[in-house]
Scaffold this active site. Structure first.
Site, short mmCIF file in Angstrom:
data_model
loop_
_atom_site.label_atom_id
_atom_site.label_comp_id
_atom_site.label_asym_id
_atom_site.label_seq_id
_atom_site.Cartn_x
_atom_site.Cartn_y
_atom_site.Cartn_z
N GLN A 25 -34.19 33.13 2.15
CA GLN A 25 -34.23 33.02 3.86
C GLN A 25 -33.69 34.24 4.25
O GLN A 25 -32.43 34.45 4.33
CB GLN A 25 -33.74 31.74 4.05
CG GLN A 25 -33.92 31.41 5.45
CD GLN A 25 -32.56 31.87 6.38
OE1 GLN A 25 -31.50 31.60 5.74
NE2 GLN A 25 -32.71 31.99 7.52
N THR A 53 -37.34 33.55 8.89
CA THR A 53 -37.15 32.52 9.89
C THR A 53 -37.82 33.10 11.18
O THR A 53 -37.28 34.13 11.61
CB THR A 53 -35.65 32.18 10.15
OG1 THR A 53 -35.25 31.75 8.72
CG2 THR A 53 -35.45 31.08 11.35
N ARG A 62 -26.92 24.29 20.46
CA ARG A 62 -26.43 23.18 19.60
C ARG A 62 -25.28 22.61 20.23
O ARG A 62 -24.13 22.90 19.84
CB ARG A 62 -26.33 23.72 18.41
CG ARG A 62 -27.65 24.38 17.61
CD ARG A 62 -27.47 24.90 16.13
NE ARG A 62 -28.90 25.70 15.86
CZ ARG A 62 -28.89 26.17 14.65
NH1 ARG A 62 -27.95 26.28 13.94
NH2 ARG A 62 -30.04 26.86 14.61
N LYS A 125 -41.59 30.92 8.46
CA LYS A 125 -40.91 29.41 8.57
C LYS A 125 -40.80 29.53 9.89
O LYS A 125 -40.26 30.33 10.55
CB LYS A 125 -39.75 29.12 7.83
CG LYS A 125 -38.79 28.06 8.06
CD LYS A 125 -37.55 28.15 7.26
CE LYS A 125 -36.73 26.75 7.48
NZ LYS A 125 -36.20 26.69 8.90
N HIS A 149 -36.96 23.73 12.55
CA HIS A 149 -35.66 24.18 12.55
C HIS A 149 -34.62 22.80 12.53
O HIS A 149 -33.57 22.96 13.04
CB HIS A 149 -35.16 25.20 13.42
CG HIS A 149 -34.18 26.09 12.91
ND1 HIS A 149 -34.38 27.52 12.63
CD2 HIS A 149 -32.92 26.08 12.67
CE1 HIS A 149 -33.45 27.96 12.23
NE2 HIS A 149 -32.42 27.18 12.33
N GLY A 181 -38.40 19.61 7.08
CA GLY A 181 -37.97 18.72 8.23
C GLY A 181 -38.34 17.05 8.10
O GLY A 181 -39.55 16.66 8.09
N ARG A 204 -31.16 18.24 4.56
CA ARG A 204 -29.89 17.61 4.88
C ARG A 204 -29.67 16.65 3.45
O ARG A 204 -28.36 16.25 3.24
CB ARG A 204 -30.14 16.98 5.92
CG ARG A 204 -30.07 17.86 7.29
CD ARG A 204 -30.25 17.21 8.32
NE ARG A 204 -30.59 18.20 9.51
CZ ARG A 204 -30.53 17.88 10.93
NH1 ARG A 204 -30.70 16.54 11.30
NH2 ARG A 204 -30.80 18.84 11.81
#
Length: 261
Positions: A25, A53, A62, A125, A149, A181, A204
């Protein structure tokens, strides 16, 4: 496996410890020479593709990272190439690092430069629309990853499963389309494949398994997803993945059409 450019292990270390299919990536840095060196290292160490990306021209806000003043560890892949020791009292040093080092001017046209420095196929991506899917084909992408993302870049962006079919139709089978995702169950994988994805990427859940039980936790997460997918296929009458079709799912759009009949 798609190895993050921000990994705390180098791409060489990962390549040496397993012989699985590996992609790298990539985020493009302002210093293109550093980007070129990373791409060359990936190619020389047997990585099969570059995952570019495309949805991070700037780092998203964030708020949890800022509130918690997240401090990332030294990024091993750029050690000796780029200083990542940024001190900030304004919150996340990840935010400051990304905005100081990554190239916000990188455009579709620059993908030609990236293709010129590597023989590896380039997957883009971060595609969420019909228009961007067509643009990705135009610049020579070898594959598309439908991704938002993890919902961390832009508030109110659509869930990837809701736009997957739009991208699949735009691509028309010319290149593979993957979904990233929100994959938490084998049923999620089944739905994505029914809507046209060739595969899904899982992030995750793997980290949750790693945090809970290390390597065995990661293995168990992947086993659970595989078992759940196989069970879903069996209960849906599919003996192999090629038998998963659009007829196996009904979307909100489908329900709206039915209500008009």
């Amino acid at each position: 496996m798609v190895l993050s450019i921000s990994s705390t292990c180098t791409l060489e270390e990962v390549a040496a410890c397993c012989n699985a299919v590996r992609f790298f990536q990539l985020c493009v840095y302002k210093r293109r020479d550093i980007t070129a060196k990373l791409v060359l290292r990936a190619e020389n160490n047997g990585y099969k593709a570059i995952v570019l990306t495309g949805d991070s021209p700037r780092h998203g806000r964030r708020e949890a990272d800022i509130k918690n003043k997240i401090i990332i560890q030294e990024l091993k892949n750029v050690e000796g190439l780029l200083s990542t020791k940024i001190v900030t009292d304004k919150g996340s040093n990840l935010d400051a690092l990304a905005n100081q080092t990554r190239d916000p001017s990188f455009t579709w046209e620059d993908i030609g430069w990236l293709k010129s420095i590597t023989k590896l196929p380039i997957l883009i991506k971060g595609v969420l629309t019909h228009e961007d899917a067509l643009k990705a084909l135009e610049v020579g992408a070898a594959g598309i990853i439908v991704s938002n993302h993890g919902g961390r870049q832009l508030d109110y962006c659509p869930p990837t499963i809701s736009v997957l079919e739009e991208v699949v139709h735009a691509v028309g089978g010319k290149v593979p389309v993957f979904l990233d995702g929100g994959v938490r169950r084998g049923t999620d994988i089944f739905k994505a494949m029914a809507l046209g994805a060739q595969a899904v990427l899982v992030g995750r859940p793997v980290l949750y398994g790693l945090a809970a039980k290390g390597e065995n936790g990661v293995r168990r997460v992947l086993e659970m997803l595989k078992e759940e997918l196989e069970l879903t296929m069996a209960l849906s009458g599919c003996s192999n993945v090629k038998e998963i079709t659009r007829s196996h799912v009904r979307t909100k759009h489908d329900r709206q059409l039915l209500s008009l009949l």
